[in-house]
Write a protein that holds these residues in place. Sequence first.
Motif, PDB file in Angstrom:
ATOM      1  N   ARG A 131       0.822  -1.212   0.000  1.00  0.00           N
ATOM      2  CA  ARG A 131       0.000   0.000   0.000  1.00  0.00           C
ATOM      3  C   ARG A 131       0.856   1.262   0.000  1.00  0.00           C
ATOM      4  NH1 ARG A 131      -4.535   0.048   4.416  1.00  0.00           N
ATOM      5  NH2 ARG A 131      -5.173  -1.709   3.070  1.00  0.00           N
ATOM      6  N   ALA A 132       1.880   1.295   0.856  1.00  0.00           N
ATOM      7  CA  ALA A 132       2.730   2.486   0.925  1.00  0.00           C
ATOM      8  C   ALA A 132       3.489   2.684  -0.382  1.00  0.00           C
ATOM      9  CB  ALA A 132       3.703   2.370   2.091  1.00  0.00           C
ATOM     10  N   VAL A 133       3.994   1.588  -0.946  1.00  0.00           N
ATOM     11  CA  VAL A 133       4.728   1.675  -2.211  1.00  0.00           C
ATOM     12  C   VAL A 133       3.805   2.133  -3.338  1.00  0.00           C
ATOM     13  CG1 VAL A 133       5.999   0.338  -3.932  1.00  0.00           C
ATOM     14  CG2 VAL A 133       6.385  -0.076  -1.505  1.00  0.00           C
ATOM     15  N   LEU A 134       2.600   1.603  -3.376  1.00  0.00           N
ATOM     16  CA  LEU A 134       1.637   1.999  -4.402  1.00  0.00           C
ATOM     17  C   LEU A 134       1.303   3.479  -4.313  1.00  0.00           C
ATOM     18  CD1 LEU A 134      -0.745  -1.096  -4.250  1.00  0.00           C
ATOM     19  CD2 LEU A 134       0.593  -0.392  -6.234  1.00  0.00           C
ATOM     20  N   THR A 135       1.186   3.991  -3.092  1.00  0.00           N
ATOM     21  CA  THR A 135       0.905   5.412  -2.919  1.00  0.00           C
ATOM     22  C   THR A 135       2.031   6.267  -3.484  1.00  0.00           C
ATOM     23  OG1 THR A 135      -0.367   4.966  -0.908  1.00  0.00           O
ATOM     24  CG2 THR A 135       0.395   7.222  -1.241  1.00  0.00           C
ATOM     25  N   ILE A 136       3.261   5.892  -3.152  1.00  0.00           N
ATOM     26  CA  ILE A 136       4.412   6.643  -3.643  1.00  0.00           C
ATOM     27  C   ILE A 136       4.486   6.594  -5.159  1.00  0.00           C
ATOM     28  CG2 ILE A 136       6.940   6.703  -3.679  1.00  0.00           C
ATOM     29  CD1 ILE A 136       6.856   5.660  -0.782  1.00  0.00           C
ATOM     30  N   LEU A 137       4.301   5.408  -5.726  1.00  0.00           N
ATOM     31  CA  LEU A 137       4.402   5.264  -7.180  1.00  0.00           C
ATOM     32  C   LEU A 137       3.251   5.971  -7.883  1.00  0.00           C
ATOM     33  CD1 LEU A 137       5.667   1.597  -7.631  1.00  0.00           C
ATOM     34  CD2 LEU A 137       6.894   3.728  -8.021  1.00  0.00           C
ATOM     35  N   LEU A 140      -3.125  12.648   2.328  1.00  0.00           N
ATOM     36  CA  LEU A 140      -4.210  12.707   3.310  1.00  0.00           C
ATOM     37  C   LEU A 140      -5.118  11.481   3.177  1.00  0.00           C
ATOM     38  CD1 LEU A 140      -5.174  16.485   3.129  1.00  0.00           C
ATOM     39  CD2 LEU A 140      -3.880  15.322   4.925  1.00  0.00           C
ATOM     40  N   PHE A 141      -5.375  11.066   1.942  1.00  0.00           N
ATOM     41  CA  PHE A 141      -6.214   9.881   1.724  1.00  0.00           C
ATOM     42  C   PHE A 141      -5.553   8.641   2.311  1.00  0.00           C
ATOM     43  CE2 PHE A 141      -7.316   6.177  -0.885  1.00  0.00           C
ATOM     44  CZ  PHE A 141      -8.693   6.166  -0.736  1.00  0.00           C
ATOM     45  N   ARG A 142      -4.245   8.524   2.127  1.00  0.00           N
ATOM     46  CA  ARG A 142      -3.523   7.367   2.669  1.00  0.00           C
ATOM     47  C   ARG A 142      -3.516   7.407   4.192  1.00  0.00           C
ATOM     48  NH1 ARG A 142       2.016   6.858   3.949  1.00  0.00           N
ATOM     49  NH2 ARG A 142       2.633   4.683   4.202  1.00  0.00           N
ATOM     50  N   ARG A 143      -3.310   8.587   4.786  1.00  0.00           N
ATOM     51  CA  ARG A 143      -3.287   8.688   6.252  1.00  0.00           C
ATOM     52  C   ARG A 143      -4.646   8.360   6.842  1.00  0.00           C
ATOM     53  NH1 ARG A 143      -1.324  14.181   9.054  1.00  0.00           N
ATOM     54  NH2 ARG A 143      -3.367  14.870   8.292  1.00  0.00           N
ATOM     55  N   ARG A 144      -5.723   8.806   6.168  1.00  0.00           N
ATOM     56  CA  ARG A 144      -7.057   8.480   6.646  1.00  0.00           C
ATOM     57  C   ARG A 144      -7.324   6.983   6.556  1.00  0.00           C
ATOM     58  NH1 ARG A 144     -11.958  11.826   4.195  1.00  0.00           N
ATOM     59  NH2 ARG A 144     -10.755  13.447   5.310  1.00  0.00           N
ATOM     60  N   GLY A 145      -6.815   6.377   5.475  1.00  0.00           N
ATOM     61  CA  GLY A 145      -7.001   4.925   5.331  1.00  0.00           C
ATOM     62  C   GLY A 145      -6.263   4.161   6.406  1.00  0.00           C
ATOM     63  N   ASN A 146      -5.065   4.639   6.793  1.00  0.00           N
ATOM     64  CA  ASN A 146      -4.305   3.967   7.849  1.00  0.00           C
ATOM     65  C   ASN A 146      -4.990   4.096   9.209  1.00  0.00           C
ATOM     66  OD1 ASN A 146      -2.343   3.178   6.056  1.00  0.00           O
ATOM     67  ND2 ASN A 146      -1.043   4.978   6.420  1.00  0.00           N
ATOM     68  N   GLU A 147      -5.655   5.257   9.416  1.00  0.00           N
ATOM     69  CA  GLU A 147      -6.353   5.446  10.686  1.00  0.00           C
ATOM     70  C   GLU A 147      -7.602   4.563  10.793  1.00  0.00           C
ATOM     71  OE1 GLU A 147      -7.149   9.581  10.812  1.00  0.00           O
ATOM     72  OE2 GLU A 147      -5.083  10.164  11.284  1.00  0.00           O
TER      73      GLU A 147
END
Length: 205
Positions: free
Chosen positions: A125-131, A198-205
Amino acid sequence: GLTLALLMEGQGRRLGFVRSAAFLPVVVPIAVVAELWRIMYHPTEDGMLNSLLGLVGFGPSGFINDPDTSMLSIMLTGIWRGAPYDMMIFLAGLAGVDRGLYEAAKVDGASRFQRIRHVTLPGLRAVLTILFILAAIRGLRVFTEVFLLTNGGPDGSTEVVMTVIYKLGLEQNRLGVGAAGAVLLFLATLLLTVGVHLFRRRGNE
């Protein structure tokens, strides 16, 4: 890039040369890449790609000279050059996925596709966000391959944001309009990056 990474994952030194060869398009200067693909896209039957199409029964294509196929041709060039870079990042991400999850999923009867869907993709997930951010930025600022292959033609079919800014600012000498376009492009890139974060941080929360 993900497909290449999955094919080469865990192969170790056996595919070391293949990995290096696959990464070659990333380090080749973009001007050389554009000239190489210009030769391959030659619109006559003697062109390299048209010769291959003829072997499987298809007629010659205009590729970058045809408004219907010019953008797809440039996209193909971009994929060929960008996929190896994504592959290397995905390989690094795959090394961090818990192998125990794969074994547990395999014991539970999960197929290869199901393991990729439920174990690999969540682990990346983190790698996909960066890419995704990098790909979006590359897409917004793509210029050199378009400028060298088609210069926005034929009939404006391959005009992108950067070629429009370039033509307004330098060819038409409308420097203020070109500068404003560059600032808007920067703001669009910034908003996209912040939005995805922000979308990724909300998903992690």
